[in-house]
Design a protein around this motif. Structure first.
Motif, PDB file in Angstrom:
ATOM      1  N   ARG A  36       0.814  -1.220   0.000  1.00 23.23           N
ATOM      2  CA  ARG A  36       0.000   0.000   0.000  1.00 23.23           C
ATOM      3  C   ARG A  36       0.847   1.269   0.000  1.00 23.23           C
ATOM      4  O   ARG A  36       0.332   2.357   0.214  1.00 23.23           O
ATOM      5  N   GLU A  37       2.161   1.104  -0.246  1.00 20.10           N
ATOM      6  CA  GLU A  37       3.058   2.265  -0.215  1.00 20.10           C
ATOM      7  C   GLU A  37       2.639   3.323  -1.217  1.00 20.10           C
ATOM      8  O   GLU A  37       2.880   4.506  -1.024  1.00 20.10           O
ATOM      9  N   SER A  38       2.039   2.901  -2.331  1.00 25.51           N
ATOM     10  CA  SER A  38       1.618   3.927  -3.294  1.00 25.51           C
ATOM     11  C   SER A  38       0.113   3.884  -3.514  1.00 25.51           C
ATOM     12  O   SER A  38      -0.390   4.380  -4.523  1.00 25.51           O
ATOM     13  N   SER A  39      -0.604   3.330  -2.527  1.00 23.62           N
ATOM     14  CA  SER A  39      -2.063   3.257  -2.659  1.00 23.62           C
ATOM     15  C   SER A  39      -2.698   4.631  -2.427  1.00 23.62           C
ATOM     16  O   SER A  39      -2.405   5.314  -1.445  1.00 23.62           O
ATOM     17  N   GLU A  40      -3.593   4.990  -3.325  1.00 23.54           N
ATOM     18  CA  GLU A  40      -4.276   6.285  -3.179  1.00 23.54           C
ATOM     19  C   GLU A  40      -5.616   6.125  -2.471  1.00 23.54           C
ATOM     20  O   GLU A  40      -6.446   7.029  -2.452  1.00 23.54           O
ATOM     21  N   LYS A  41      -5.809   4.970  -1.839  1.00 25.02           N
ATOM     22  CA  LYS A  41      -7.013   4.806  -1.007  1.00 25.02           C
ATOM     23  C   LYS A  41      -6.853   5.670   0.252  1.00 25.02           C
ATOM     24  O   LYS A  41      -5.762   5.734   0.827  1.00 25.02           O
ATOM     25  N   VAL A  42      -7.948   6.313   0.663  1.00 23.02           N
ATOM     26  CA  VAL A  42      -7.871   7.144   1.867  1.00 23.02           C
ATOM     27  C   VAL A  42      -7.700   6.247   3.097  1.00 23.02           C
ATOM     28  O   VAL A  42      -8.480   5.327   3.324  1.00 23.02           O
ATOM     29  N   PHE A  43      -6.654   6.528   3.877  1.00 22.07           N
ATOM     30  CA  PHE A  43      -6.419   5.787   5.116  1.00 22.07           C
ATOM     31  C   PHE A  43      -7.065   6.514   6.291  1.00 22.07           C
ATOM     32  O   PHE A  43      -7.650   5.910   7.172  1.00 22.07           O
TER      33      PHE A  43
ATOM     34  N   THR B 296      -4.059   9.563   2.226  1.00 19.42           N
ATOM     35  CA  THR B 296      -4.073   8.218   1.646  1.00 19.42           C
ATOM     36  C   THR B 296      -2.951   7.408   2.299  1.00 19.42           C
ATOM     37  O   THR B 296      -2.104   7.954   3.016  1.00 19.42           O
ATOM     38  N   PHE B 297      -2.936   6.108   2.007  1.00 22.07           N
ATOM     39  CA  PHE B 297      -1.823   5.279   2.491  1.00 22.07           C
ATOM     40  C   PHE B 297      -0.509   5.833   1.951  1.00 22.07           C
ATOM     41  O   PHE B 297       0.492   5.908   2.669  1.00 22.07           O
ATOM     42  N   ALA B 298      -0.522   6.224   0.672  1.00 24.93           N
ATOM     43  CA  ALA B 298       0.705   6.758   0.068  1.00 24.93           C
ATOM     44  C   ALA B 298       1.129   8.056   0.755  1.00 24.93           C
ATOM     45  O   ALA B 298       2.328   8.296   0.968  1.00 24.93           O
ATOM     46  N   ASP B 299       0.156   8.890   1.121  1.00 27.44           N
ATOM     47  CA  ASP B 299       0.480  10.142   1.842  1.00 27.44           C
ATOM     48  C   ASP B 299       1.219   9.813   3.145  1.00 27.44           C
ATOM     49  O   ASP B 299       2.194  10.474   3.491  1.00 27.44           O
ATOM     50  N   MET B 300       0.694   8.820   3.861  1.00 26.71           N
ATOM     51  CA  MET B 300       1.301   8.474   5.153  1.00 26.71           C
ATOM     52  C   MET B 300       2.721   7.944   4.936  1.00 26.71           C
ATOM     53  O   MET B 300       3.645   8.272   5.673  1.00 26.71           O
TER      54      MET B 300
END
Ligand code: AMP
Length: 500
Positions: free
Chosen positions: A12-19, A31-35
């Motif tokens: 999920r390092e580059s997942s754009e799903k909202v975490f 997102t996961f990527a943001d974190m």
């Protein structure tokens, strides 16, 4: 390979799903990527400030998504995360700094003037953070490049040191490894059947194992997302429920939620309510179920071990019990004196063993030795027994501990602060049952002859010395404390007399 971080972010390092999304006036989403990116920038910023892998990073900041990213940054950079409750006074923080000898202190901007000299004396650099509102650390991480080579960490490397107040007044740092957190997180995600579909309402503090490890690690491992509240707010939680599936709380949350308007309708779509950190009264368990149709899943754990037992998802969730041992955790009940295992049904000391159990107290070999049996069982200090149904029940504590609103108060620490007040001859601190807080702190004080001491004097003297949640709600004056033949203060007598 970074044992815990890689598992938390896997795939999920580059997942754009909202975490994570906040519920501020202008909600923010990550997102996961943001974190992952923010953790990288922060890890780099920490490195620039002089943090070294294996070194400690002490953190006393308000809850924010950035503060959570800072935890992830410490994992990613190989630094040992040492979070502190904002309620701790500078005098209390001084102890933690001296004990942990961190490379870096990250504090709230308003605390900087008071804490920087203390950090400097302990050999740490001070920077500040308060959400996206600012702080020198926030600015510093903003200008770092995003690419960061995650630092290699093994299963036994330390991930965090969390302080549990010591019974002698000295706080003990529980050393928690990457594997302790990973093994426990996986077990919990598994038994609570967390999935990518889940949305957790996160309203707990993140300086504690419950809100940090249980809530965040489990959500990350499952790829679930979180609705982020800065603090408990019954109205906001009820409002968030239609968009959420799980709530984790301390019993005080549920005592307040049950009075909140609209709970019944809002709770209908929720999948799971979890409670822990203090005993959930059977009356509250039953009242909540009656009102919402949902039986709260009560679980049991400690800072030193993570979670040990939980009521099941399938099968009865029994009020007044903490359920069954987690898949990787062994639980036994022993004779408190000899340590000999007892038969099912017999009450005694609860001991646990497993990959979730910490390795010891930071720089306290003696305390560590005392906490373990020779064969590796950790002595929890909690008393209980297994019923014929195999469910664990907690019947009391062998340790002098008060839990108020889910926060631990060690009487010895409060007594030491009270005894230092001019005019106090001796004191005893006890917990009294309270429907909302679980327990409240009460101080019983024997003043010196002729001393003129009032409740206000005592409370004023403690202000600034002890965190608010440790300060007594009531002060009672007596001529002398009741003692047994051995000279030990009889707290049971005091509880009987003043606990009501
Ligand atoms: P902490 O280290 O702050 O998580 O506090 C751990 C202590 O909280 C345990 O040793 C127990 O005394 C208490 N505790 C946690 N969960 C429960 C529970 N479900 N029922 C009763 N006591 C609990």
């Amino acid at each position: 390979m970074n044992h815990l971080y890689d598992a938390l972010m896997e795939g999920r390092e580059s997942s754009e799903k909202v975490f994570l999304r906040t519920r501020e006036k202008e909600p923010r989403t990550f997102t996961f990527a943001d974190m992952h990116r923010m953790a990288g920038r922060m890890a780099r910023a920490l490195h620039r400030l002089g943090a070294r892998p294996g070194g400690r990073v002490t953190v006393q900041v308000e809850k924010s998504p950035e503060a959570l990213a800072l935890y992830l940054a410490c994992l990613r950079g190989g630094y040992v995360f040492q979070p502190l409750n904002m309620a701790y006074t500078p005098a209390e923080v001084d102890y933690f700094l001296k004990d942990a000898e961190p490379d870096v202190l990250i504090c709230d901007p308003e605390r900087k003037a008071a804490l920087e000299p203390l950090a400097e004396a302990a050999g740490a650099k001070t920077v500040t953070l308060r959400g996206d509102w600012g702080g020198s650390f926030y600015m510093l991480q903003m200008v770092q490049p995003e690419s960061f080579q995650t630092v290699a960490r093994g299963a036994d490397d330390l991930a965090a040191i969390l302080y549990t107040s010591g019974t002698t007044g000295r706080s003990k740092g529980a050393m928690i490894s990457h594997e302790n957190l990973l093994a426990n997180g996986r077990d919990l995600a598994d038994i609570w059947r967390f999935s990518e579909e889940d949305v957790l309402i996160h309203a707990l503090p993140i300086y504690h194992a419950h809100g940090l490890f249980v809530a965040c690690n489990v959500s990350l491992l499952a790829g679930a997302s979180m609705i982020w509240l800065e603090k408990f707010d019954a109205k906001e939680i009820v409002r968030a429920m239609p968009e959420a599936s799980v709530l984790m709380g301390v019993p005080t949350f549920y005592a307040r939620l049950i009075r909140a308007r609209g709970l019944k309708a809002a709770a209908r779509g929720m999948r799971l309510f979890i409670s822990g950190s203090a005993p959930l009264s059977p009356a509250l368990h039953e009242a909540f179920e009656k009102k919402t149709g949902q039986a709260i899943v009560e679980r049991y754990g400690l800072t030193e071990t993570g979670m040990n037992a939980s009521n099941p998802l399938d099968g009865p969730r029994k009020a007044g019990t903490v359920g069954l041992a987690l898949p990787s955790t062994e639980i036994r009940v022993t004779d408190p004196e000899s340590g000999a295992p007892l038969a099912a049904g017999e009450p005694g000391m609860i001991e646990v063993r497993g990959p979730n159990v910490f390795s010891g107290y930071w720089r306290m070999e003696e305390k560590t030795k005392e906490a373990f049996r020779g064969d590796g069982w950790f002595i929890t200090g909690d008393l209980g027994y297994f019923g014929a149904d195999g469910y664990l029940r907690i019947s009391g504590r062998d340790k002098d501990l008060i839990i108020t609103g889910g926060l631990n108060v060690y009487p010895a620490e409060v007594e030491a602060a009270i005894d230092a007040i001019k005019g106090v001859a001796e004191s005893a601190v006890i917990g009294a049952p309270d429907a909302e807080w679980g327990e409240i702190v009460i101080a019983v004080i024997a003043p010196e002859p002729k001393a003129r001491l009032t409740e206000q004097d005592v409370l004023a003297a403690l202000e600034g010395r002890l965190a608010r949640f440790k300060q007594p709600r009531r002060v009672i004056f007596v001529d002398a404390l009741p003692r047994n033949a051995m000279g030990k203060v009889q707290k049971t007598k005091l509880r009987e007399q003043f606990g009501g």
